[in-house]
Every structure is written in structure tokens, then in C-alpha cells.
Design an enzyme around this catalytic site. Structure first.
Site, PDB file in Angstrom:
ATOM      1  N   THR A  13     -16.883 -28.027  19.782  1.00  0.00           N
ATOM      2  CA  THR A  13     -18.259 -27.538  19.788  1.00  0.00           C
ATOM      3  C   THR A  13     -19.160 -28.328  20.723  1.00  0.00           C
ATOM      4  O   THR A  13     -19.994 -27.755  21.428  1.00  0.00           O
ATOM      5  CB  THR A  13     -18.834 -27.582  18.357  1.00  0.00           C
ATOM      6  N   THR A 161     -12.790 -37.325   6.047  1.00  0.00           N
ATOM      7  CA  THR A 161     -12.520 -35.911   5.817  1.00  0.00           C
ATOM      8  C   THR A 161     -13.797 -35.118   6.091  1.00  0.00           C
ATOM      9  O   THR A 161     -14.915 -35.638   5.951  1.00  0.00           O
ATOM     10  CB  THR A 161     -12.031 -35.672   4.377  1.00  0.00           C
ATOM     11  N   CYS A 264      -9.213 -33.799  -5.760  1.00  0.00           N
ATOM     12  CA  CYS A 264     -10.566 -34.336  -5.942  1.00  0.00           C
ATOM     13  C   CYS A 264     -11.016 -35.120  -4.707  1.00  0.00           C
ATOM     14  O   CYS A 264     -10.209 -35.740  -4.018  1.00  0.00           O
ATOM     15  CB  CYS A 264     -10.619 -35.260  -7.158  1.00  0.00           C
TER      16      CYS A 264
END
Length: 328
Positions: A13, A161, A264
């Protein structure tokens, strides 16, 4: 002494512009970036060089072979640099950051990866701030590791992440426990390194209620060598689902390395905390502790690309090789 930094653009991007088909690579991007960085106030104390990968890729198209190509380019072009800033698309940036932490020699030089949620060609882009912040971090005495700079934060690459699809604070390191581990020698964890092996095929499976053993069988039949399984909570699985458990055992028995991580965002896997987790351990599933999905997948791929010694790979997956996992 002024530091030398290489900016290596892989696409994404940050280096795109609007077209009739949506955002696509901007052929003028690198020239515009060079003009901006040439301002002495933008990156004080740094001599900056520029390079681009060919072809430029939307990171959605990144594959394991591209990680190795990027690592090779960093090693080759960064030979005379004190640090590397890698520009990358955000979708798979965390996978590349983790992969590079295992593919690059840890003693070489610091690598910081950044990108943007909005192209630099747009007026409200976050790209320029991310580039400037990452360059400022490289100007400091930085440990020789792989990092992600995004939204004003510096994060350890193989702990990172993506947590937001549009927000500018797009990345987090929720399982990092506040320590900066000293990178270890990855190859030393393997007794039989085999040069020239291709990047391994590793699958990713997220558990869900009612999952069928046929899903596991199909993955194994596709020829994968490793499988990262996103388990419930602390590493739990449906131990009463006999078909699924039998399929997992068949996978392990045929030499597929299966590693359990948690679905999680926070916490880690402990396969011995609940009986449902113990059932997974009993059939040979390996605990990934607090590794991210990205770290577990890329670590497994790199290890399997270095050796066909399955027990050695399984053992190495439980070790902290590059600060990617907390061993307690």
C-alpha cells in the site's frame, strides 16, 4: 560517524496510487521518496540508499519463496549498510517479519519493516510518518534483529501480528512479555542440516465446533510437511470428536509436524492444563507456547527447509531460537 541505511521497497500500500481498478503499484514512488528523504531534516545523521524488488508485490501475493528472495537481497545489498528499512504491504507483513527473523543471520544488522494503511500518494497517508519513525529508530544503536515499526511503535518482528484492517495502529505484539531475547543460532538446533532444500509446505488450521477429520486428511493428502493448529484457549481441542482426533494422529504418524498455538490474542498454550489439551499432547501434538500464528508458521517452514529430521524439527519448535517464544 554517519550511519548508512538501505531502504528496500517490496511493494504494498505504501508505494501504491489510485487507478481505475483500485490501488496499484506507483512507478514514480521511489523517485518521490528519494526527494523527500534527501531533505537533511528528514533523516538526520543517515546516508540513505534505495533499491526495489522486481516485481513489486501486493503483500497478499507474498509466498514463502519471496521471503527467501527478500532475505537474499537484504544480505547482498545490505553488505555495506548499518541497517535496512524494508517497505512492505501490511496484509502479510507480520509473516515476512517472522520469516526474516529465522532466515537472516542474527549478528548481521538491524532490519525494520514498515508500510502504511494509506498510500503515500494520498494526502492523509500514514506512510511518511512510518518511514521517518523507522529511520529514526535505525539511527539509534539498535540490536541486530528484525523489528516492525508501525503507528509510532517499534515491535519485535516475530512477536508482531496485524490487529486492524484499516486503523493506523494496525499492528500489536500482544504476547510479548517485555523482554528482548538474545537471538540464538537457528542451525545449531538441528543436528543434520541439508543445504538446498525448498521452502516446506506448511498448513494452518483453525479449530471450530464440529470440525471433521476429513479436513485434516485433505491437508495431509495435499503433501504438507507441517501443520500449525489454532486451538481453543490454552491449547484445547475436541477430544471427544474421535474422527478428528484419529485424523490428527494419522498426520503425526505419517511425519507431519503439528504445532498447537492459541486462537486468543493474549496468553499461551499449556497442553497439560486441561484434559482436552492433554489428549492432543498424548498423540504427539507440540505446544507452540506463546508464539504467534505468524511465528509458528514461518519457524516451522524454515526448519523443515533445513532438514528432513522430523524429531529434530519437533524439538526445535519447542526452543527459543530467535526470541519468538517464551520458555518458562
Amino acid at each position: 560517524m554517519r550511519k548508512s541505511v538501505l531502504i528496500l521497497n517490496t511493494g504494498g500500500t505504501i508505494s501504491m496510487r489510485a487507478t481505475e481498478r483500485g490501488f496499484a503499484p506507483d512507478p514514480d514512488f521511489l523517485g518521490r521518496l528519494k526527494n523527500i528523504v534527501a531533505d537533511p531534516a528528514f533523516a538526520p545523521g543517515l546516508d540513505v540508499q534505495f533499491a526495489e524488488m522486481t516485481p513489486l508485490l501486493d503483500s497478499s501475493n507474498m509466498e514463502p519463496g519471496d521471503w527467501r528472495r527478500i532475505a537474499d537481497e537484504i544480505t547482498r545489498l545490505g553488505e555495506k549498510a548499518d541497517g535496512v528499512l524494508l517497505l512492505h504491504g501490511t496484509d502479510t507483513l507480520a509473516f515476512t517479519a517472522s520469516a526474516l527473523s529465522f532466515l537472516l543471520e542474527p549478528s548481521r544488522l538491524p532490519v525494520i519493516i514498515t508500510g502504511s494503511q494509506i498510500p503515500m500518494s494520498e494526502a492523509d497517508s500514514d506512510g511518511l510518518a512510518n518511514v521517518q519513525g523507522a529511520l529514526a529508530a535505525l539511527a539509534e544503536d539498535r540490536s541486530r534483529d528484525v523489528f516492525v515499526w508501525f503507528g509510532g511503535r517499534l515491535m519485535k518482528g516475530n512477536r508482531t501480528t496485524k490487529v486492524h484492517s484499516f486503523g493506523l495502529a494496525a499492528f500489536d505484539a500482544p504476547r510479548m512479555r517485555g523482554r528482548d531475547a538474545k537471538p540464538g543460532e537457528l542451525r545449531a538446533a538441528l543436528p543434520n542440516v541439508e543445504e538446498g532444500r525448498a521452502m516446506a509446505q506448511v498448513g494452518l488450521l483453525k479449530l471450530y465446533p464440529g470440525i471433521s477429520g476429513a479436513v485434516v486428511d485433505a491437508l495431509v493428502d495435499s503433501g504438507l510437511q507441517g501443520l500449525v493448529m489454532e486451538c481453543y484457549g490454552a491449547g484445547n481441542g475436541p477430544d471427544l470428536n474421535t474422527g478428528f482426533m484419529a485424523a490428527l494422529k494419522r498426520a503425526v504418524d505419517t511425519g507431519v509436524v503439528v504445532v498447537a498455538v492459541s486462537q486468543c490474542h493474549f496468553g499461551s498454550v499449556d497442553l497439560y492444563r486441561y484434559a482436552t489439551g492433554r489428549a492432543l499432547a498424548d498423540i504427539g501434538i507440540i505446544s507452540g507456547s506463546d508464539m504467534t500464528v505468524e511465528a509458528a508458521v514461518t519457524k516451522l517452514q524454515v526448519l523443515l527447509s533445513l532438514t528432513s529430521d522430523i524429531p529434530a524439527v519437533a524439538e526445535a519448535m519447542t526452543q527459543d531460537l530467535r526470541g519468538e517464544v517464551t520458555i518458562t
